[in-house]
Design a protein around this motif. Structure first.
Motif, PDB file in Angstrom:
ATOM      1  N   GLY A 206      78.309  38.944 114.039  1.00 31.50           N
ATOM      2  CA  GLY A 206      77.075  38.176 114.143  1.00 31.50           C
ATOM      3  C   GLY A 206      77.381  36.696 114.292  1.00 31.50           C
ATOM      4  N   ALA A 207      76.411  35.935 114.764  1.00 37.50           N
ATOM      5  CA  ALA A 207      76.525  34.479 114.882  1.00 37.50           C
ATOM      6  C   ALA A 207      75.415  33.854 114.058  1.00 37.50           C
ATOM      7  CB  ALA A 207      76.427  34.040 116.345  1.00 37.50           C
ATOM      8  N   SER A 208      75.783  32.941 113.181  1.00 32.12           N
ATOM      9  CA  SER A 208      74.806  32.410 112.217  1.00 32.12           C
ATOM     10  C   SER A 208      73.656  31.683 112.886  1.00 32.12           C
ATOM     11  CB  SER A 208      75.505  31.475 111.224  1.00 32.12           C
ATOM     12  OG  SER A 208      75.997  30.312 111.889  1.00 32.12           O
ATOM     13  N   THR A 228      83.138  47.532 110.203  1.00 29.23           N
ATOM     14  CA  THR A 228      83.465  46.229 109.625  1.00 29.23           C
ATOM     15  C   THR A 228      82.464  45.222 110.161  1.00 29.23           C
ATOM     16  OG1 THR A 228      85.813  46.797 109.602  1.00 29.23           O
ATOM     17  CG2 THR A 228      85.252  44.467 109.416  1.00 29.23           C
ATOM     18  N   GLN A 229      81.977  44.320 109.289  1.00 30.28           N
ATOM     19  CA  GLN A 229      81.009  43.316 109.730  1.00 30.28           C
ATOM     20  C   GLN A 229      81.480  41.924 109.365  1.00 30.28           C
ATOM     21  OE1 GLN A 229      78.490  45.474 107.275  1.00 30.28           O
ATOM     22  NE2 GLN A 229      79.227  47.079 108.612  1.00 30.28           N
ATOM     23  N   THR A 230      81.221  40.976 110.263  1.00 34.46           N
ATOM     24  CA  THR A 230      81.539  39.577 109.993  1.00 34.46           C
ATOM     25  C   THR A 230      80.533  38.687 110.706  1.00 34.46           C
ATOM     26  OG1 THR A 230      83.297  37.905 110.012  1.00 34.46           O
ATOM     27  CG2 THR A 230      83.100  39.304 111.958  1.00 34.46           C
ATOM     28  N   VAL A 231      80.242  37.540 110.137  1.00 38.75           N
ATOM     29  CA  VAL A 231      79.334  36.562 110.735  1.00 38.75           C
ATOM     30  C   VAL A 231      80.110  35.278 110.984  1.00 38.75           C
ATOM     31  CG1 VAL A 231      77.253  35.159 110.414  1.00 38.75           C
ATOM     32  CG2 VAL A 231      77.284  37.546 109.657  1.00 38.75           C
ATOM     33  N   ILE A 232      80.069  34.790 112.211  1.00 35.96           N
ATOM     34  CA  ILE A 232      80.736  33.545 112.578  1.00 35.96           C
ATOM     35  C   ILE A 232      79.795  32.390 112.269  1.00 35.96           C
ATOM     36  CG2 ILE A 232      81.664  32.178 114.472  1.00 35.96           C
ATOM     37  CD1 ILE A 232      82.540  34.797 115.781  1.00 35.96           C
ATOM     38  N   GLU A 233      80.164  31.574 111.301  1.00 37.87           N
ATOM     39  CA  GLU A 233      79.338  30.432 110.939  1.00 37.87           C
ATOM     40  C   GLU A 233      79.379  29.387 112.052  1.00 37.87           C
ATOM     41  OE1 GLU A 233      77.299  30.226 108.453  1.00 37.87           O
ATOM     42  OE2 GLU A 233      77.924  32.222 107.775  1.00 37.87           O
TER      43      GLU A 233
END
Length: 256
Positions: A206-208, A228-233
């Motif tokens: 995701g993108a913040s 797996t999940q990650t958000v790019i700040e």
């Protein structure tokens, strides 16, 4: 160094750009972009593997698809893999490219080793109904005074750093008057019927600063319980703005 080529396929020629050697990762762009969305990503992923960014059928410099549908776009991806001699590859897609990547993994699970869905919308019955009455996103009618250029620019200006808008408008002009067809293909896709066919590990990115895709990340993750999940700040809608961060999380996922 980025190199370019055209692959002969049953759909016509597909344009692609690549960098590096090793295990392949195929990169799929959003609508109405081209391989250029991954211009900064290719050399980064190319340090450790063969990174390939293609122009989806009907976009950039690739041949038109038999129909503007997610299934047809995905068939083009598999045709490119055949032409390049890739029996298997990791596949990563951003926005529309993520929807296409999912269909590739669902229709040919034996050919996708890892799947990366970046800022990818969940297209279920609720989403299809909502999209049905939504105004066009990028539709612009060509006019002799050139005002359609400003129309394309201004529609995306609230969501794009202005220096990236030139690249967006250039890609959008390439596909006028069919600039909206990719969005229409997403709106007709029955994603909820396809997620269960994916057999490989999945990374959801995701993108913040993406007001459209980020709120759907949790709902999409429910369809991939082992993902797996990650958000790019600081990430926004155009992937170029978060190229280094995107390349880092993808590289780590592919190594894991």
């Amino acid at each position: 160094m980025i190199t370019f080529g055209y692959a002969d396929t049953p759909f016509g020629q597909i344009h692609h750009a690549s960098c590096g050697t090793g295990d392949p990762v195929l990169l799929l762009h959003q609508t109405p972009r081209s391989w250029d969305e991954y211009r900064e990503v290719l050399p980064l992923l190319g340090r450790t593997r063969r990174a390939i960014a293609m122009d989806t059928l009907g976009f950039g410099n690739s041949a038109p698809p038999p129909s503007h549908s997610i299934e047809a776009y995905a068939a083009g991806v598999l045709a490119l893999m055949d032409a390049l001699g890739l029996r298997e590859a990791a596949v990563a897609g951003h926005h529309t490219g993520g929807v296409v990547a999912l269909e590739v993994a669902a229709s040919a699970p034996e050919r996708v080793s890892r799947l990366v869905l970046s800022s990818t919308p969940l297209v279920d019955e609720e989403s299809r109904l909502r999209r049905k009455d939504r105004p066009p996103i990028d539709a612009a009618r060509e006019r002799p005074d050139g005002s359609h250029l400003a129309e394309l620019w201004n529609a995306r200006a609230p969501y794009y750093p202005w220096r990236l808008l030139n690249r967006f408008v250039r890609d959008a002009l390439t596909v006028l008057p069919e600039v909206e067809r990719g969005h229409e293909a997403v709106g007709a896709y029955r994603m909820e019927e396809r997620t269960g066919l994916v057999r490989c590990p999945v990374l959801l990115v995701g993108a913040s600063g993406d007001p459209f895709a980020l709120p759907e990340l949790a709902r999409l993750a429910a369809y991939f319980p082992g993902s797996t999940q990650t958000v790019i700040e600081g990430g926004v809608i155009p992937l170029e703005h978060q190229a280094a961060e995107f390349a880092t999380v993808v590289a780590e996922f592919l190594r894991s």
